[in-house]
Motif scaffolding. Structure first.
Motif, PDB file in Angstrom:
ATOM      1  N   LEU A  89     -50.421 -25.559  95.142  1.00 27.31           N
ATOM      2  CA  LEU A  89     -49.445 -24.511  94.798  1.00 27.31           C
ATOM      3  C   LEU A  89     -50.079 -23.408  93.942  1.00 27.31           C
ATOM      4  O   LEU A  89     -49.872 -22.213  94.210  1.00 27.31           O
ATOM      5  N   PRO A  90     -50.899 -23.707  92.904  1.00 23.81           N
ATOM      6  CA  PRO A  90     -51.577 -22.632  92.164  1.00 23.81           C
ATOM      7  C   PRO A  90     -52.539 -21.818  93.031  1.00 23.81           C
ATOM      8  O   PRO A  90     -52.653 -20.601  92.859  1.00 23.81           O
ATOM      9  N   VAL A  91     -53.238 -22.500  93.964  1.00 29.19           N
ATOM     10  CA  VAL A  91     -54.146 -21.757  94.859  1.00 29.19           C
ATOM     11  C   VAL A  91     -53.363 -20.767  95.711  1.00 29.19           C
ATOM     12  O   VAL A  91     -53.765 -19.612  95.905  1.00 29.19           O
ATOM     13  N   MET A  92     -52.213 -21.216  96.230  1.00 30.49           N
ATOM     14  CA  MET A  92     -51.382 -20.329  97.039  1.00 30.49           C
ATOM     15  C   MET A  92     -50.898 -19.135  96.227  1.00 30.49           C
ATOM     16  O   MET A  92     -50.817 -18.002  96.721  1.00 30.49           O
ATOM     17  N   SER A  93     -50.601 -19.358  94.951  1.00 29.20           N
ATOM     18  CA  SER A  93     -50.136 -18.253  94.106  1.00 29.20           C
ATOM     19  C   SER A  93     -51.221 -17.199  93.928  1.00 29.20           C
ATOM     20  O   SER A  93     -50.931 -16.014  93.755  1.00 29.20           O
ATOM     21  N   ASP A  94     -52.488 -17.634  93.980  1.00 28.39           N
ATOM     22  CA  ASP A  94     -53.572 -16.680  93.798  1.00 28.39           C
ATOM     23  C   ASP A  94     -53.818 -15.869  95.078  1.00 28.39           C
ATOM     24  O   ASP A  94     -54.080 -14.663  95.024  1.00 28.39           O
ATOM     25  N   TYR A  95     -53.723 -16.529  96.240  1.00 27.87           N
ATOM     26  CA  TYR A  95     -53.980 -15.848  97.509  1.00 27.87           C
ATOM     27  C   TYR A  95     -52.765 -15.084  98.031  1.00 27.87           C
ATOM     28  O   TYR A  95     -52.910 -14.130  98.788  1.00 27.87           O
ATOM     29  N   VAL A  96     -51.578 -15.523  97.638  1.00 28.59           N
ATOM     30  CA  VAL A  96     -50.357 -14.871  98.143  1.00 28.59           C
ATOM     31  C   VAL A  96     -49.495 -14.466  96.947  1.00 28.59           C
ATOM     32  O   VAL A  96     -48.494 -15.109  96.635  1.00 28.59           O
ATOM     33  N   ILE A 133     -48.856 -24.993  83.977  1.00 31.88           N
ATOM     34  CA  ILE A 133     -49.652 -24.425  85.081  1.00 31.88           C
ATOM     35  C   ILE A 133     -48.835 -23.417  85.878  1.00 31.88           C
ATOM     36  O   ILE A 133     -49.292 -22.291  86.175  1.00 31.88           O
ATOM     37  N   ASP A 134     -47.617 -23.783  86.253  1.00 34.03           N
ATOM     38  CA  ASP A 134     -46.814 -22.908  87.113  1.00 34.03           C
ATOM     39  C   ASP A 134     -46.374 -21.642  86.390  1.00 34.03           C
ATOM     40  O   ASP A 134     -46.304 -20.562  86.995  1.00 34.03           O
ATOM     41  N   LEU A 135     -46.067 -21.756  85.090  1.00 34.16           N
ATOM     42  CA  LEU A 135     -45.708 -20.552  84.343  1.00 34.16           C
ATOM     43  C   LEU A 135     -46.905 -19.605  84.241  1.00 34.16           C
ATOM     44  O   LEU A 135     -46.756 -18.373  84.307  1.00 34.16           O
ATOM     45  N   SER A 136     -48.096 -20.187  84.095  1.00 31.99           N
ATOM     46  CA  SER A 136     -49.310 -19.357  84.070  1.00 31.99           C
ATOM     47  C   SER A 136     -49.521 -18.672  85.416  1.00 31.99           C
ATOM     48  O   SER A 136     -49.884 -17.480  85.487  1.00 31.99           O
ATOM     49  N   CYS A 137     -49.274 -19.407  86.495  1.00 33.90           N
ATOM     50  CA  CYS A 137     -49.419 -18.827  87.842  1.00 33.90           C
ATOM     51  C   CYS A 137     -48.425 -17.691  88.062  1.00 33.90           C
ATOM     52  O   CYS A 137     -48.767 -16.634  88.634  1.00 33.90           O
ATOM     53  N   MET A 138     -47.178 -17.900  87.636  1.00 39.13           N
ATOM     54  CA  MET A 138     -46.161 -16.855  87.818  1.00 39.13           C
ATOM     55  C   MET A 138     -46.518 -15.607  87.019  1.00 39.13           C
ATOM     56  O   MET A 138     -46.326 -14.477  87.480  1.00 39.13           O
ATOM     57  N   TYR A 139     -47.055 -15.817  85.818  1.00 38.39           N
ATOM     58  CA  TYR A 139     -47.475 -14.667  85.017  1.00 38.39           C
ATOM     59  C   TYR A 139     -48.610 -13.913  85.732  1.00 38.39           C
ATOM     60  O   TYR A 139     -48.620 -12.673  85.798  1.00 38.39           O
ATOM     61  N   HIS A 140     -49.562 -14.666  86.296  1.00 37.87           N
ATOM     62  CA  HIS A 140     -50.678 -14.049  87.033  1.00 37.87           C
ATOM     63  C   HIS A 140     -50.168 -13.309  88.271  1.00 37.87           C
ATOM     64  O   HIS A 140     -50.638 -12.193  88.592  1.00 37.87           O
ATOM     65  N   MET A 141     -49.201 -13.873  88.977  1.00 42.85           N
ATOM     66  CA  MET A 141     -48.643 -13.242  90.174  1.00 42.85           C
ATOM     67  C   MET A 141     -47.884 -11.961  89.813  1.00 42.85           C
ATOM     68  O   MET A 141     -47.934 -10.956  90.531  1.00 42.85           O
ATOM     69  N   ILE A 142     -47.169 -11.982  88.692  1.00 38.03           N
ATOM     70  CA  ILE A 142     -46.424 -10.790  88.259  1.00 38.03           C
ATOM     71  C   ILE A 142     -47.381  -9.645  87.943  1.00 38.03           C
ATOM     72  O   ILE A 142     -47.118  -8.478  88.272  1.00 38.03           O
ATOM     73  N   LEU A 143     -48.500  -9.997  87.303  1.00 38.67           N
ATOM     74  CA  LEU A 143     -49.482  -8.965  86.996  1.00 38.67           C
ATOM     75  C   LEU A 143     -50.039  -8.339  88.273  1.00 38.67           C
ATOM     76  O   LEU A 143     -50.239  -7.121  88.370  1.00 38.67           O
ATOM     77  N   LYS A 144     -50.312  -9.192  89.285  1.00 37.66           N
ATOM     78  CA  LYS A 144     -50.868  -8.676  90.543  1.00 37.66           C
ATOM     79  C   LYS A 144     -49.849  -7.832  91.295  1.00 37.66           C
ATOM     80  O   LYS A 144     -50.169  -6.752  91.831  1.00 37.66           O
TER      81      LYS A 144
END
Length: 708
Positions: A89-96, A133-144
């Motif tokens: 799930l974190p990998v998917m958040s980075d690619y998508v 982990i998921d909150l960090s991923c969501m923060y990274h996705m929001i920035l992108k």
């Protein structure tokens, strides 16, 4: 087997809860990921999305395969959740990054899976880590996604499809939660039903256990009554010494078997449930006598000596649960006896003050020194080997003696160090006003001369007499004893069996017949004419008080004893279906010169009562056709005013815990357990027979005169 049958077997509701939830979760994962793969391919989304969803399908299938090969479901579930929600799930958040719209929904799906598949402690850890982990991923996705160029490209390329993905994700989330919750509810209903069924089965087993114990008690104690009764009668007869010696060994063997039976019956009402503490008056003296008799038989098989120290100022009547008090003491003493090979055991009972004046602290200490086979403390505290180690002490069950002491407001300590051990406990008990175990001033003001075998035994004897405020003289050698024994100021002259065997020739020249009291271990009779009474060890204030006052006690045997009273005008009926038991009861009653009628059944008893009046009835409980309780009801219903009030004692081999209360509630006036003990039998006769039909012997009248 069809696909539907395979699926039904895979999701069988009768599977264990953890396995069934794992099967349901894996089935939902395969279905959800497969649907999402098809959907993303149809709408031609970025290739990364269907690829990662396909990896999810492969992980799920791998987990299913691993579960079929091994039973370690907890580890497989943890590995599956780790790969799916901590890595994929974190990998998917980075690619998508544009998946930020439905990412929170999949985050919640992960939380649901963790809660259903993992145990409490691990579930909390996984949820915390997953949230970070998921909150960090969501923060990274929001920035992108905040990049205007990327946002414009996503809206232009996908547009309405993003909204459809959110709807589908919500549908999948609701389906997963609903199905898992449904299965959890079905599992809960199944467990409740099983619990109810097991409760019913436990009640049936408990009833069967109680009936088994009742039957065991009856079937063992009934023949024991005949054996002990006949052996007692033989030892009092003027017969050959070899026959009397055989009767003595027969009686000893019977008492050993009786002690084992009594210990079994003491456990009849104890189980893993929390006991209900009663608050009823009981005799602490009777409990101590019973315990010492039971344990003394056990000590006869070992090279060990039991020393007792019972404080004479303990109130004779205490308020509490007699059965549980006895059980605590018996458990501690039995544990010592079973683990001890050789040595000494010191058993002490005394009282201490409590903060409340209406209560006292009954204190018990057992000290042992010698060669032990194993640790009694370790034998009590045992960890269940089948229980899973979850890092706490919940698997260590509290031993029954410790539970009972705690429930009675007390404390227990156990100390084991090398060849020395100490076990101490106290319990809070109420007490009734009245006399103590030993009166402060013993009637007749006895004066005792004694000559014991060893220094330890002599010290115990002298300390007990000092505690009882009795005047005494201790002979330290044979010359001193021979010089003092002719002094007529001594009311009781006591000598150990070992010392007597060494010097009986000299004593027979100085003393008249029946002048000595013999003290020893394991004998019930003695043939020498100089002996009038025997006293069995261990010495304590209870048997010494009985000896000095001429009362009956299981350790005091009067040679040629005929009873404290006679009742020649009393008419007593004995009802029992066992002929030998009838003969034993009739022989016991012959000592008191009573007129005795016998009946072998309840029906015969009713016919005889319609023809002749009686003053007292001894009624056996276990009889065919009509048992003792039914017979008692029919006696009261005969319509004869005298029979409505005539005392009836239950004569029964049913000695399980609570039997006495059951018989008294059923209408009996008294309760006598088999084998019949002469002391108990005499007390019941004395309390139930009309006072005007009891004629006390000259000895008893003399004692009554002293007491006044």
């Amino acid at each position: 087997m069809s696909a539907k049958e395979r699926l039904d077997k895979y999701l069988d509701i009768e599977l264990p809860a953890d396995r069934l939830l794992f099967h349901v979760s894996m089935t939902l994962s395969v279905c959800a990921c497969s649907v999402m793969v098809l959907l993303t391919l149809l709408i031609r989304m970025d290739i990364y999305v269907p690829a990662m969803l396909f990896v999810g399908v492969l992980l799920t299938v791998t987990a299913v395969y691993a579960e079929r090969k091994t039973d370690k479901i907890s580890r497989i579930s943890a590995a599956y959740l780790l790969l799916m929600f901590f890595i994929l799930l974190p990998v998917m958040s980075d690619y998508v990054p544009y998946a930020i719209y439905d990412f929170p929904i999949y985050f919640l799906v992960g939380i649901v899976y963790i809660a259903f598949l993992l145990k409490k402690r691990w579930a909390v850890i996984f949820i915390v880590v997953s949230s970070v982990i998921d909150l960090s991923c969501m923060y990274h996705m929001i920035l992108k996604i905040s990049d205007p160029a990327l946002l414009q490209e996503v809206n232009a390329q996908y547009g309405i499809m993003l909204f459809c993905r959110i709807v589908v994700a919500l549908f999948i989330m609701g389906t997963i939660c609903g199905v898992l919750t449904s299965y959890r509810s079905r599992i809960l209903r199944r467990e409740i039903k099983k619990s109810i069924d097991m409760g019913r089965q436990a009640e049936q087993l408990s009833y069967a256990k109680n009936m088994f114990l009742v039957n065991v008690s009856h079937e063992i104690r009934t023949p024991l009554n005949a054996i002990m009764g006949v052996s007692e009668l033989l030892m009092d007869q003027d017969i050959d010494d070899r026959v009397k010696n055989s009767a003595f060994h027969m009686a000893n063997a019977s008492r050993a078997l009786l002690s084992i039976t009594n210990e079994l019956m003491a456990f009849s009402k104890l189980d893993d449930s929390e006991p209900v503490i009663k608050n009823q008056p009981y005799s602490i003296g009777d409990i101590c006598n019973d315990l010492i008799n039971v344990i003394s038989v056990r000590f006869a098989d070992y090279k060990a000596e039991l020393i007792t120290d019972i404080a004479p100022d303990i109130p004779e009547r205490l308020l509490g649960d007699a059965a549980l008090v006895r059980q605590i003491m018996l458990s501690v003493l039995s544990g010592i006896v079973k683990s001890l090979r050789t040595g000494e055991v010191y058993f002490k009972i005394w009282r201490e003050k409590d903060n409340d004046q209406d209560f006292l602290r009954l204190c018990v200490e057992v000290r042992a020194e010698g060669n032990f086979q194993y640790s009694y403390r370790e034998a009590l505290y045992q960890r269940d080997d089948d229980a899973e180690d979850n890092g706490d002490d919940s698997d260590v069950s509290e031993p029954m003696p410790c539970r009972l002491v705690r429930l009675m407001g007390g404390e227990i300590h156990m100390e084991e160090e090398g060849a020395q051990r100490r076990y101490y406990f106290n319990i809070r008990q109420g007490y009734e006003g009245g006399r103590a175990l030993v009166e402060e001033e013993i009637p007749g003001h006895p004066r005792v001369l004694f000559y014991e075998n060893t220094d330890i035994q002599g010290n115990v004897f002298s300390k007990t007499l000092q505690d009882m405020n009795v005047d005494f003289f201790q002979a330290l050698d044979s010359d001193v004893f021979i010089r003092e024994c002719t002094d007529e100021s001594y009311t009781h002259v006591v000598i150990s069996a070992e010392r007597y065997d060494e010097m009986n020739g000299k004593l027979s020249e100085l003393l008249s017949p029946q002048s000595l009291i013999l003290i020893g271990s394991g004998f019930m009779t003695y043939d020498d004419v100089l002996i009038k009474t025997t006293l069995a060890r261990p010495v304590n204030c209870l048997n010494l008080y009985a000896l000095l006052t001429g009362k009956r006690n299981s350790t005091v045997r009067y040679i040629g004893y005929k009873g404290e009273f006679i009742c020649p005008d009393a008419h007593i009926m004995v009802v029992d279906d066992n002929i030998i038991n009838l003969e034993v009861a009739v022989s016991l009653l012959s000592r008191y010169q009573a007129k005795v009628s016998v009946a072998s059944s309840g029906k015969e008893c009713l016919k005889m009562l319609q023809k002749e009046p009686v003053d007292f009835i001894l009624l056996d409980y276990m009889m065919p056709e009509m048992d003792g309780i039914d017979t008692l009801r029919n006696i009261r219903a005969l319509g004869n005013p005298k029979l409505e009030k005539v005392p009836v004692a239950a004569l029964t081999a049913n000695a399980v815990s609570g039997a006495r209360e059951m018989f008294l509630e059923a209408g009996f006036n008294e309760y006598i357990s088999k084998p019949i003990e002469r002391e108990q039998f005499e007390k019941v006769l004395q309390s139930c027979l009309p006072k005007d039909k009891i004629i006390y012997t000259a000895k008893k009248e003399e004692e009554a005169g002293h007491s006044t």
